[in-house]
Design a protein around this motif. Structure first.
Motif, PDB file in Angstrom:
ATOM      1  N   GLU A 168      28.460  65.746  72.118  1.00  0.00           N
ATOM      2  CA  GLU A 168      29.776  66.333  71.859  1.00  0.00           C
ATOM      3  C   GLU A 168      30.860  65.270  71.786  1.00  0.00           C
ATOM      4  OE1 GLU A 168      27.002  69.249  72.960  1.00  0.00           O
ATOM      5  OE2 GLU A 168      27.578  67.474  74.133  1.00  0.00           O
ATOM      6  N   VAL A 169      30.762  64.249  72.651  1.00  0.00           N
ATOM      7  CA  VAL A 169      31.746  63.162  72.623  1.00  0.00           C
ATOM      8  C   VAL A 169      31.544  62.304  71.373  1.00  0.00           C
ATOM      9  CG1 VAL A 169      32.504  61.036  73.787  1.00  0.00           C
ATOM     10  CG2 VAL A 169      32.083  63.120  75.112  1.00  0.00           C
ATOM     11  N   LEU A 177      45.267  58.445  67.774  1.00  0.00           N
ATOM     12  CA  LEU A 177      44.135  59.356  67.952  1.00  0.00           C
ATOM     13  C   LEU A 177      43.101  58.762  68.900  1.00  0.00           C
ATOM     14  CD1 LEU A 177      42.518  61.882  67.148  1.00  0.00           C
ATOM     15  CD2 LEU A 177      41.725  60.636  65.129  1.00  0.00           C
ATOM     16  N   ILE A 178      42.790  57.497  68.701  1.00  0.00           N
ATOM     17  CA  ILE A 178      41.776  56.851  69.548  1.00  0.00           C
ATOM     18  C   ILE A 178      42.294  56.663  70.969  1.00  0.00           C
ATOM     19  CG2 ILE A 178      40.418  54.749  69.919  1.00  0.00           C
ATOM     20  CD1 ILE A 178      39.559  56.656  67.537  1.00  0.00           C
ATOM     21  N   ASP A 179      43.526  56.148  71.119  1.00  0.00           N
ATOM     22  CA  ASP A 179      44.053  55.829  72.456  1.00  0.00           C
ATOM     23  C   ASP A 179      44.306  57.062  73.309  1.00  0.00           C
ATOM     24  OD1 ASP A 179      43.954  53.122  71.951  1.00  0.00           O
ATOM     25  OD2 ASP A 179      46.043  52.986  71.294  1.00  0.00           O
ATOM     26  N   GLN A 180      44.747  58.158  72.679  1.00  0.00           N
ATOM     27  CA  GLN A 180      45.145  59.323  73.463  1.00  0.00           C
ATOM     28  C   GLN A 180      44.024  60.338  73.683  1.00  0.00           C
ATOM     29  OE1 GLN A 180      48.755  61.122  71.957  1.00  0.00           O
ATOM     30  NE2 GLN A 180      49.893  59.196  72.050  1.00  0.00           N
ATOM     31  N   ILE A 181      43.046  60.371  72.767  1.00  0.00           N
ATOM     32  CA  ILE A 181      42.021  61.421  72.867  1.00  0.00           C
ATOM     33  C   ILE A 181      40.600  60.860  72.918  1.00  0.00           C
ATOM     34  CG2 ILE A 181      41.062  63.500  71.798  1.00  0.00           C
ATOM     35  CD1 ILE A 181      43.790  63.875  70.402  1.00  0.00           C
ATOM     36  N   VAL A 182      40.236  60.094  71.892  1.00  0.00           N
ATOM     37  CA  VAL A 182      38.826  59.739  71.714  1.00  0.00           C
ATOM     38  C   VAL A 182      38.348  58.715  72.742  1.00  0.00           C
ATOM     39  CG1 VAL A 182      37.103  58.838  70.108  1.00  0.00           C
ATOM     40  CG2 VAL A 182      38.931  60.339  69.274  1.00  0.00           C
ATOM     41  N   LEU A 207      35.146  56.995  77.630  1.00  0.00           N
ATOM     42  CA  LEU A 207      35.102  56.253  78.893  1.00  0.00           C
ATOM     43  C   LEU A 207      34.881  57.144  80.107  1.00  0.00           C
ATOM     44  CD1 LEU A 207      38.023  53.704  78.251  1.00  0.00           C
ATOM     45  CD2 LEU A 207      35.555  53.295  78.097  1.00  0.00           C
ATOM     46  N   ALA A 208      35.007  58.454  79.925  1.00  0.00           N
ATOM     47  CA  ALA A 208      34.788  59.380  81.038  1.00  0.00           C
ATOM     48  C   ALA A 208      33.302  59.440  81.399  1.00  0.00           C
ATOM     49  CB  ALA A 208      35.286  60.768  80.652  1.00  0.00           C
ATOM     50  N   GLY A 254      29.335  45.401  77.797  1.00  0.00           N
ATOM     51  CA  GLY A 254      29.733  45.753  79.160  1.00  0.00           C
ATOM     52  C   GLY A 254      30.888  46.738  79.223  1.00  0.00           C
ATOM     53  N   GLU A 255      31.241  47.356  78.085  1.00  0.00           N
ATOM     54  CA  GLU A 255      32.359  48.310  78.066  1.00  0.00           C
ATOM     55  C   GLU A 255      31.914  49.715  78.474  1.00  0.00           C
ATOM     56  OE1 GLU A 255      35.235  47.190  74.495  1.00  0.00           O
ATOM     57  OE2 GLU A 255      33.123  47.180  73.873  1.00  0.00           O
TER      58      GLU A 255
END
Length: 202
Positions: free
Chosen positions: A162-163, A188-193, A198-199, A153-154
């Motif tokens: 591309e993502v 890296l994961i929290d700020q970019i990926v 989630l977008a 459910g995430e």
């Protein structure tokens, strides 16, 4: 002759021997020594076996490096729901992926330097073949992680190609270009990926 036929390696054992021979020839004698004739001779198989699997010795060498890097980094080539750790969250899975990619790139890096030098002299795009293989793997693994996240459910949909390739592309940049500036996996994961994943999940 009969005895040799009975003891000839086949299947996975033969494939691993072929890879080991190709890398040994490359390391000890250079890329020009990696011919189907030489590999077949030292792997105790026939050239027809190699021609059935690979279009060229360069393609064989790319697969050999890819296999060796996975085998020595602990990042399995065979992706399935059992082989990649399930941390219980998309963030955790992406952080684990970032850590595994870092180890994989450390192994591949030594061969990329040799490939780049060879490519500059001979004009063969070995690095491009290795990059294509890496991108295909990133999409496959990304799809697996996205499917898990959807089941939890995430996520609602699998992100774009591309993502899915974003983490691998960023890690390559920090592994091979800006090596002194690499962020830790969590950052890296929290700020970019993760924000990119989630977008567009309406």
């Amino acid at each position: 002759m009969e005895k040799e036929t009975r003891t000839r390696k086949r299947g996975l054992a033969l494939e691993q021997t072929i890879y080991a021979v190709a890398l040994r020839l490359f390391d000890q004698k250079g890329i020009d020594a990696v011919t189907f004739k030489n590999v077949a001779h030292y792997a105790k198989t026939s050239r027809s076996v190699l021609y059935r699997r690979w279009d060229s010795p360069s393609a064989l060498l790319v697969d050999a490096v890819h296999h060796w890097a996975h085998e020595n980094s602990g990042f399995s080539e065979d992706l399935d729901t059992q082989s990649f750790p399930d941390t219980g969250s998309l963030r955790g899975d992406l952080i684990e992926n970032a850590r595994q990619i870092e180890g994989l790139h450390e192994r591949i890096n030594q061969y990329l330097i040799k490939f780049t030098l060879y490519q500059a002299v001979n004009g063969e795009t070995i690095n491009d073949d290795l990059l294509k293989k890496a991108e295909e793997g990133a999409v496959e693994l990304g799809t697996l992680l996205a499917t898990r996240a959807i089941n939890r459910g995430e996520l609602k949909v699998i992100p774009s190609k591309e993502v899915l390739m974003l983490l691998g592309n960023i890690r390559r940049y920090y592994s091979f270009i800006a090596t002194q500036q690499a962020p830790d996996p969590e950052e890296l994961i929290d700020q970019i990926v993760l924000p990119a994943w989630l977008a567009n999940q309406q």
